[in-house]
Design a protein around this motif. Structure first.
Motif, PDB file in Angstrom:
ATOM      1  N   LEU A  80       1.025  -1.421   0.380  1.00  0.00           N
ATOM      2  CA  LEU A  80      -0.039   0.100   0.094  1.00  0.00           C
ATOM      3  C   LEU A  80       0.801   0.959  -0.119  1.00  0.00           C
ATOM      4  CD1 LEU A  80      -2.795  -1.371   2.450  1.00  0.00           C
ATOM      5  CD2 LEU A  80      -2.479  -1.855  -0.221  1.00  0.00           C
ATOM      6  N   SER A  81      -0.044   2.199   0.057  1.00  0.00           N
ATOM      7  CA  SER A  81       1.035   3.884   0.170  1.00  0.00           C
ATOM      8  C   SER A  81       1.759   4.138   0.684  1.00  0.00           C
ATOM      9  CB  SER A  81      -0.196   5.208  -0.421  1.00  0.00           C
ATOM     10  OG  SER A  81      -0.981   4.855   0.704  1.00  0.00           O
ATOM     11  N   SER A 119      -6.857   1.776  -6.788  1.00  0.00           N
ATOM     12  CA  SER A 119      -7.128   2.658  -5.792  1.00  0.00           C
ATOM     13  C   SER A 119      -8.215   4.342  -6.511  1.00  0.00           C
ATOM     14  CB  SER A 119      -5.997   2.784  -5.880  1.00  0.00           C
ATOM     15  OG  SER A 119      -5.744   3.478  -4.289  1.00  0.00           O
ATOM     16  N   PHE A 171     -10.465   0.944  -5.444  1.00  0.00           N
ATOM     17  CA  PHE A 171     -10.710   1.345  -3.721  1.00  0.00           C
ATOM     18  C   PHE A 171     -11.134   2.560  -3.150  1.00  0.00           C
ATOM     19  CE2 PHE A 171     -11.437  -3.558  -3.216  1.00  0.00           C
ATOM     20  CZ  PHE A 171     -12.734  -4.078  -3.519  1.00  0.00           C
ATOM     21  N   PRO A 172     -11.358   2.878  -2.810  1.00  0.00           N
ATOM     22  CA  PRO A 172     -11.141   4.080  -1.814  1.00  0.00           C
ATOM     23  C   PRO A 172     -10.102   3.268  -0.168  1.00  0.00           C
ATOM     24  CG  PRO A 172     -14.086   3.577  -1.513  1.00  0.00           C
ATOM     25  CD  PRO A 172     -13.044   2.333  -3.038  1.00  0.00           C
ATOM     26  N   GLY A 173     -10.475   4.086   0.874  1.00  0.00           N
ATOM     27  CA  GLY A 173     -10.119   3.975   2.005  1.00  0.00           C
ATOM     28  C   GLY A 173     -10.853   2.836   2.788  1.00  0.00           C
ATOM     29  N   GLY A 184      -1.115   1.691   5.020  1.00  0.00           N
ATOM     30  CA  GLY A 184      -1.637   2.703   3.767  1.00  0.00           C
ATOM     31  C   GLY A 184      -2.245   4.128   4.559  1.00  0.00           C
ATOM     32  N   TRP A 280      -4.175  13.214  -3.284  1.00  0.00           N
ATOM     33  CA  TRP A 280      -5.724  12.176  -3.880  1.00  0.00           C
ATOM     34  C   TRP A 280      -7.028  12.672  -3.896  1.00  0.00           C
ATOM     35  CZ3 TRP A 280      -4.967   7.050  -0.292  1.00  0.00           C
ATOM     36  CH2 TRP A 280      -3.713   6.652  -0.812  1.00  0.00           C
TER      37      TRP A 280
HETATM   38  C1  AKB Z   1      -3.888   3.215   1.319  1.00  0.00           C
HETATM   39  O1  AKB Z   1      -3.820   4.598   1.390  1.00  0.00           O
HETATM   40  O2  AKB Z   1      -2.826   2.686   0.682  1.00  0.00           O
HETATM   41  C2  AKB Z   1      -4.750   2.098   0.098  1.00  0.00           C
HETATM   42  C3  AKB Z   1      -5.922   2.684  -0.466  1.00  0.00           C
HETATM   43  C4  AKB Z   1      -6.812   3.772  -0.743  1.00  0.00           C
HETATM   44  O3  AKB Z   1      -6.206   2.324  -1.820  1.00  0.00           O
HETATM   45  N1  AKB Z   1      -5.797   2.316   1.056  1.00  0.00           N
END
Ligand code: AKB
Length: 319
Positions: A80-81, A119, A171-173, A184, A280
């Motif tokens: 994840l991010s 995402s 996907f969102p959070g 994330g 984002w």
């Molecule tokens: C993240 O925060 O990296 C993830 C996403 C929004 O893809 N939850």
């Protein structure tokens, strides 16, 4: 329904673990194989077959698919991010190699259908911030976002060029109480509930007014199952669909929690994840998903808050 034999890769993770249980409920425990690089929770391990597998190991994944006569793969393994920013090359290899392994197995007709999550991270600082459209400027400036955007291009390419039946959602959070997320930028929206119940206070790593798109796990699972069950002609986008349920700031969420826990206190100490969040969207336009395959969310911030606090109390899950 019963002719499906499913493999979930990344089944011990936050979404993978609940998705596996949902699919086992729908298709039968024997028809859903879970796999991950590490063991998962008790329910996941005891309710059906579990295989240790590395998503980047093509030969290993291929033999799993052949041994279990898999038809559908849900590829949930990803870095994840926030973690990806610390180890960019490792994130790139994991996120891209795992996808190519599965796309190529589908190209060679070894599997019939793929689910691969994208995402909101595919958007960047120059994308419209509010009601971000399906198609717009996309200049992600995180490793995770670049890998997801690249992945989307490859999914569409494999569909157009080789007829690979790949389906995807941005996907969102995702907010849930059963399994913790890892690494994330949206993770604060889970930590806050656990801290509220345990300590009565929380220090947010995002600033007070940072709005982000969010979704309760039940809605995310419903969307995943719905897009995979939809007739092929309804899936008009083979890159990935925008998907939305709610948007809120840490301040909005704290106010909602306070309605049930009046003493709850929140403080703010933004860290490096703030910069990711700032790049984002604050909210997402998901009209295409609603129009093409009938997406509809159920959980808003009120329902989410109740479900999270009740769920954590029942499962006695705090830190
Ligand atoms: C993240 O925060 O990296 C993830 C996403 C929004 O893809 N939850």
């Amino acid at each position: 329904m019963n002719s499906k034999k499913i493999l979930v890769i990344g089944a011990a993770g936050q979404i993978g673990s609940e998705l596996t249980m949902k699919l086992r409920g729908l298709f039968g425990n024997d028809n859903v194989i879970a796999s991950d690089i590490k063991n998962g929770g008790e329910e996941l391990m005891n309710s059906g077959t579990f295989e240790i597998a590395d998503a980047t190991d093509k030969a290993g994944i291929e033999s799993l698919i052949e041994n279990h006569k898999i038809t559908d793969v849900y590829l949930m393994a990803a870095m994840l991010s926030a973690t990806a920013e610390k180890i960019p090359m490792k994130a790139w290899s994991l996120n891209m190699d795992s996808l190519f392994n599965i796309l190529n197995l589908a190209k060679d007709k070894k599997i019939e259908r793929i689910f691969w999550p994208s995402s909101i991270a595919v958007f960047g600082p120059r994308s419209p911030k509010e009601n971000t459209p399906q198609t717009t400027i996309m200049e992600p400036n995180t490793v995770y976002g670049i890998s997801k955007q690249t992945g989307e291009r490859w999914c569409e390419y494999y569909f157009n060029k080789y007829g690979v039946d790949v389906r995807s959602i941005r996907f969102p959070g995702i907010i849930s109480y059963k399994t913790l997320p890892g690494g994330g930028t949206t993770d604060y929206a889970i930590e806050i509930f656990r801290s509220a119940l345990k300590d009565g206070c929380y220090t947010s790593f995002l600033s007070e007014n940072t709005a982000l798109p969010m979704m309760f796990m039940d809605d995310a699972l419903k969307a995943t199952v719905d897009i995979m069950q939809a007739p092929s002609e309804k899936i008009k986008l083979r890159s990935s669909y925008n998907l939305s349920a709610m948007s809120f700031t840490p301040n909005d969420l704290a106010s909602e929690i306070r309605k049930q826990l009046p003493e709850f206190e929140i403080r703010y100490n933004p860290d490096s994840r703030q910069q990711i969040a700032d790049s984002w969207p604050g909210s997402i336009d998901d009209n295409e998903a609603r129009k093409d395959w009938g997406w509809k969310h159920e959980f808003d911030i009120k329902k989410l808050t109740r479900a999270m606090l009740d769920g954590l109390k029942t499962e006695k899950l705090t830190f």
